[in-house]
Motif scaffolding. Structure first.
Motif, PDB file in Angstrom:
ATOM      1  N   CYS A 104     -10.040  -1.059   3.923  1.00  0.00           N
ATOM      2  CA  CYS A 104     -10.234  -1.861   2.715  1.00  0.00           C
ATOM      3  C   CYS A 104      -9.458  -1.272   1.545  1.00  0.00           C
ATOM      4  N   LEU A 105      -9.619   0.017   1.325  1.00  0.00           N
ATOM      5  CA  LEU A 105      -8.967   0.661   0.185  1.00  0.00           C
ATOM      6  C   LEU A 105      -7.456   0.779   0.393  1.00  0.00           C
ATOM      7  N   ALA A 106      -7.035   0.964   1.637  1.00  0.00           N
ATOM      8  CA  ALA A 106      -5.599   1.022   1.933  1.00  0.00           C
ATOM      9  C   ALA A 106      -4.927  -0.314   1.635  1.00  0.00           C
ATOM     10  N   SER A 107      -5.635  -1.423   1.928  1.00  0.00           N
ATOM     11  CA  SER A 107      -5.054  -2.743   1.647  1.00  0.00           C
ATOM     12  C   SER A 107      -4.896  -2.942   0.142  1.00  0.00           C
ATOM     13  N   MET A 108      -5.829  -2.411  -0.651  1.00  0.00           N
ATOM     14  CA  MET A 108      -5.694  -2.484  -2.106  1.00  0.00           C
ATOM     15  C   MET A 108      -4.534  -1.607  -2.578  1.00  0.00           C
ATOM     16  N   ASP A 109      -4.375  -0.443  -1.946  1.00  0.00           N
ATOM     17  CA  ASP A 109      -3.243   0.430  -2.286  1.00  0.00           C
ATOM     18  C   ASP A 109      -1.909  -0.260  -2.026  1.00  0.00           C
ATOM     19  N   GLU A 110      -1.837  -1.037  -0.956  1.00  0.00           N
ATOM     20  CA  GLU A 110      -0.598  -1.763  -0.648  1.00  0.00           C
ATOM     21  C   GLU A 110      -0.253  -2.736  -1.757  1.00  0.00           C
ATOM     22  N   VAL A 111      -1.254  -3.450  -2.256  1.00  0.00           N
ATOM     23  CA  VAL A 111      -1.021  -4.392  -3.356  1.00  0.00           C
ATOM     24  C   VAL A 111      -0.577  -3.645  -4.608  1.00  0.00           C
ATOM     25  N   ILE A 112      -1.235  -2.520  -4.878  1.00  0.00           N
ATOM     26  CA  ILE A 112      -0.887  -1.725  -6.061  1.00  0.00           C
ATOM     27  C   ILE A 112       0.540  -1.202  -5.960  1.00  0.00           C
ATOM     28  N   GLN A 113       0.917  -0.690  -4.784  1.00  0.00           N
ATOM     29  CA  GLN A 113       2.273  -0.157  -4.602  1.00  0.00           C
ATOM     30  C   GLN A 113       3.319  -1.250  -4.729  1.00  0.00           C
ATOM     31  N   LYS A 114       3.021  -2.431  -4.214  1.00  0.00           N
ATOM     32  CA  LYS A 114       3.955  -3.553  -4.347  1.00  0.00           C
ATOM     33  C   LYS A 114       4.121  -3.926  -5.814  1.00  0.00           C
ATOM     34  N   SER A 115       3.014  -3.936  -6.543  1.00  0.00           N
ATOM     35  CA  SER A 115       3.057  -4.256  -7.963  1.00  0.00           C
ATOM     36  C   SER A 115       3.818  -3.186  -8.741  1.00  0.00           C
TER      37      SER A 115
END
Length: 418
Positions: free
Chosen positions: A387-398
């Motif tokens: 769950c938290l890794a998927s949020m990290d992916e969005v943050i890194q893309k942003s």
């Protein structure tokens, strides 16, 4: 023939704008020396090379200015200040305009100034010009060679106002300013998106690690209760590199996890490794998959004992200002979960409490061994980590999108000024 910028606008009718003119800074601005008498403002300002003129209380999370700021300069919105203190990437200091508040108090170490009335200079254009650092060569020419006093460049006020700047016609200035301000607006919006996602992640972490929100098993059943453990019971600590001198670094075939790699990252990055010379006969500890790395020393409680988990199998060394921790076994431990767990609000608070009342905080293995943490079943650990890794992916893309716009701005600044 006068040199022109690499990128230039044309007038609305398609014609060329006039040639740029050389002026001294003193031709277009006047020094601001008004004092903050009777402490007219209680806003203590400082200059950040990246963020501009900002309130010290927000930037440093404390006030470093004197309690009585009546002897400070009183800077009004739209006026500028030059910080002669150099930093990485800003060898000749920074010049910033006050935009974020109506007024503020600034140390007399700064050179403050505002536009003269009725000059053909657009304030937004001048702000972007100062961001371009094209004025650096002029300041370099007036600095006493090698003269840096307590981190400040030796630049006299009179010499500073004699530096030359190049400026186009007012219509061309406004076109340049409009373009760069539009890019700034996109950057600000993208930064807001990054900040919003990071806040969402903090909120999700708080709910997950407080167990306010729980996952269920794939069959819909409840997972078992979380178990409380201490680091000292579940593994062993080890030290970083020892016996190394300055000449051993930035060379050799050995790779090591740097202090900043641990400090900045929940999971250590293989792209931010240092190099070190280690002899074949030397006995040095190596980092293994699943190890937790901790910063040991800090001047502030907020930064003590920050952790980073290593997720690779290449076994690098560890810098001497950090310590490593290795679980006795990883059979029931998801390292990704541990990475997020050690950066959770509850764990951070417990570690920060260990450093209270100490001027220079050094956390050893004995103290960190007492850190308590709660851990769920392996299946629930993986769900939380995913769950938290998927949020990290969005943050890194942003963040990647933000970096692209920042690079575009940097390129435009270099090509649109002279």
């Amino acid at each position: 023939m006068m040199v022109a910028p690499k990128l230039r606008f044309k007038a609305d009718n398609g014609s060329e704008f006039p040639a740029w003119e050389k002026k001294t800074l003193g031709d277009i601005v006047e020094r601001v020396t008004r004092k903050n008498r009777d402490n007219q403002t209680d806003v203590p300002l400082t200059i950040s090379s990246l963020d501009g003129l900002v309130d010290q209380r927000d930037y440093f999370k404390k006030t470093v200015a004197s309690k009585d700021m009546s002897g400070y300069f009183l800077l009004q919105n739209g006026e500028f200040a030059y910080n002669k203190s150099y930093s990485v990437g800003f060898d000749y200091g920074s010049i910033k305009r006050l935009d974020k508040c109506p007024c503020g108090a600034l140390s007399t170490l700064y050179i403050c100034f505002g536009l003269k009335p009725n000059v053909d200079i657009d304030s937004d254009y001048l702000t972007h010009y100062f961001d371009s650092q094209k004025w650096n060569s002029e300041v370099a020419a007036i600095c006493a060679e090698g003269a840096r006093n307590h981190g400040l460049l030796n630049v006299s006020t009179s010499d500073f106002f004699d530096i030359n700047i190049m400026s186009p016609s007012l219509p061309e200035q406004r076109k340049i300013a409009d373009l760069l301000s539009a890019v700034d607006a996109v950057i600000a919006a993208q930064q807001t998106e990054v900040d919003a996602w990071e806040q969402r992640k903090k909120g999700v972490m708080q709910k997950l690690f407080s167990q306010e929100v729980r996952f269920r098993a794939d069959d819909g059943s409840d997972f078992p209760d979380w178990e409380e453990k201490t680091l000292g019971e579940e593994g062993q600590f080890y030290g970083g590199l020892s016996g190394k001198g300055k000449d051993d670094f930035d060379c050799g075939n050995g790779r090591f996890v740097t202090y900043m790699n641990v400090y900045k990252n929940t999971f250590a990055s293989r792209d931010a490794m240092g190099r070190v010379k280690v002899g074949d006969a030397e006995k040095q500890n190596k980092v293994r998959y699943g190890d937790i790395l901790f910063t040991q020393s800090s001047e502030t409680v907020d930064e003590v004992g920050l952790s980073s988990v290593y997720l690779y199998n290449d076994e690098p060394y560890l810098n001497s200002f950090c310590m490593g921790y290795r679980f006795n076994n990883l059979d029931n431990v998801c390292p990704e979960f541990i990475g997020y767990c050690m950066r959770s609000n509850e764990i951070r608070k417990s570690i920060m409490l260990m450093g209270q009342g100490i001027s220079r905080i050094n956390l050893g293995a004995k103290r960190l061994a007492t850190v308590k943490y709660k851990i769920p079943s392996l299946s629930e650990q993986r769900k939380i980590a995913d769950c938290l890794a998927s949020m990290d992916e969005v943050i890194q893309k942003s963040k990647g999108e933000l970096a692209k716009w920042q690079e575009l701005k940097k390129g435009l600044l270099q090509q649109m000024f002279m």
